[in-house]
Write a protein that holds these residues in place. Structure first.
Motif, PDB file in Angstrom:
ATOM      1  N   VAL A 124       1.817  12.290  -1.274  1.00  0.00           N
ATOM      2  CA  VAL A 124       2.689  12.594  -0.140  1.00  0.00           C
ATOM      3  C   VAL A 124       3.012  14.087  -0.092  1.00  0.00           C
ATOM      4  CG1 VAL A 124       4.967  12.127  -1.167  1.00  0.00           C
ATOM      5  CG2 VAL A 124       4.578  11.674   1.239  1.00  0.00           C
ATOM      6  N   ARG A 125       3.200  14.723  -1.228  1.00  0.00           N
ATOM      7  CA  ARG A 125       3.448  16.168  -1.248  1.00  0.00           C
ATOM      8  C   ARG A 125       2.243  16.939  -0.716  1.00  0.00           C
ATOM      9  NH1 ARG A 125       5.802  15.149  -6.165  1.00  0.00           N
ATOM     10  NH2 ARG A 125       3.996  15.947  -7.299  1.00  0.00           N
ATOM     11  N   LYS A 182       0.687   9.164  -7.562  1.00  0.00           N
ATOM     12  CA  LYS A 182       1.312   9.274  -8.879  1.00  0.00           C
ATOM     13  C   LYS A 182       2.318  10.424  -8.872  1.00  0.00           C
ATOM     14  CE  LYS A 182       0.191   9.321 -13.760  1.00  0.00           C
ATOM     15  NZ  LYS A 182      -0.905   9.344 -14.742  1.00  0.00           N
ATOM     16  N   GLY A 183       3.586  10.081  -9.106  1.00  0.00           N
ATOM     17  CA  GLY A 183       4.645  11.085  -9.123  1.00  0.00           C
ATOM     18  C   GLY A 183       4.874  11.753  -7.773  1.00  0.00           C
ATOM     19  N   GLN A 209       0.796  -1.225   0.000  1.00  0.00           N
ATOM     20  CA  GLN A 209       0.000   0.000   0.000  1.00  0.00           C
ATOM     21  C   GLN A 209       0.833   1.283   0.000  1.00  0.00           C
ATOM     22  OE1 GLN A 209      -3.423  -0.185  -0.311  1.00  0.00           O
ATOM     23  NE2 GLN A 209      -2.881  -2.330  -0.613  1.00  0.00           N
ATOM     24  N   VAL A 210       2.144   1.156   0.059  1.00  0.00           N
ATOM     25  CA  VAL A 210       3.005   2.339   0.112  1.00  0.00           C
ATOM     26  C   VAL A 210       2.801   3.220  -1.121  1.00  0.00           C
ATOM     27  CG1 VAL A 210       5.418   3.121   0.101  1.00  0.00           C
ATOM     28  CG2 VAL A 210       4.688   1.304   1.648  1.00  0.00           C
ATOM     29  N   GLY A 211       2.595   2.616  -2.252  1.00  0.00           N
ATOM     30  CA  GLY A 211       2.364   3.381  -3.476  1.00  0.00           C
ATOM     31  C   GLY A 211       1.146   4.284  -3.379  1.00  0.00           C
TER      32      GLY A 211
END
Length: 74
Positions: free
Chosen positions: A37-38, A32-33, A25-27
């Motif tokens: 997380v940002r 995407k890109g 699940q880290v992805g």
């Protein structure tokens, strides 16, 4: 913590938390890109540290994610 007298000064109390996330699940956290997380970092003011791609053994079922930031944001 400051209100109770444990911390002096005006700096925010910073907290570091480690959570285990299923490696599969880290992805989803990264997005995407790196978009997810940002955005999480921008909205919360926290830093989210994920292991570098390929640095963790692929057979590990869980990945450690570090979240560092102001107490209420973390």
């Amino acid at each position: 913590m400051r209100e109770e007298g444990f911390v002096a000064g005006t700096d925010d109390v910073r907290l570091t938390v480690e959570i285990l996330v299923p490696s599969s699940q880290v992805g989803r956290i990264i997005g995407k890109g790196g978009q997810n997380v940002r955005e999480l970092q921008r909205v919360t003011g926290s830093i989210i540290k994920l292991p570098e791609q390929g640095s963790a053994p692929p057979q590990e079922e869980e990945t450690t994610v570090h979240i560092i930031g102001p107490f209420f944001s973390v």
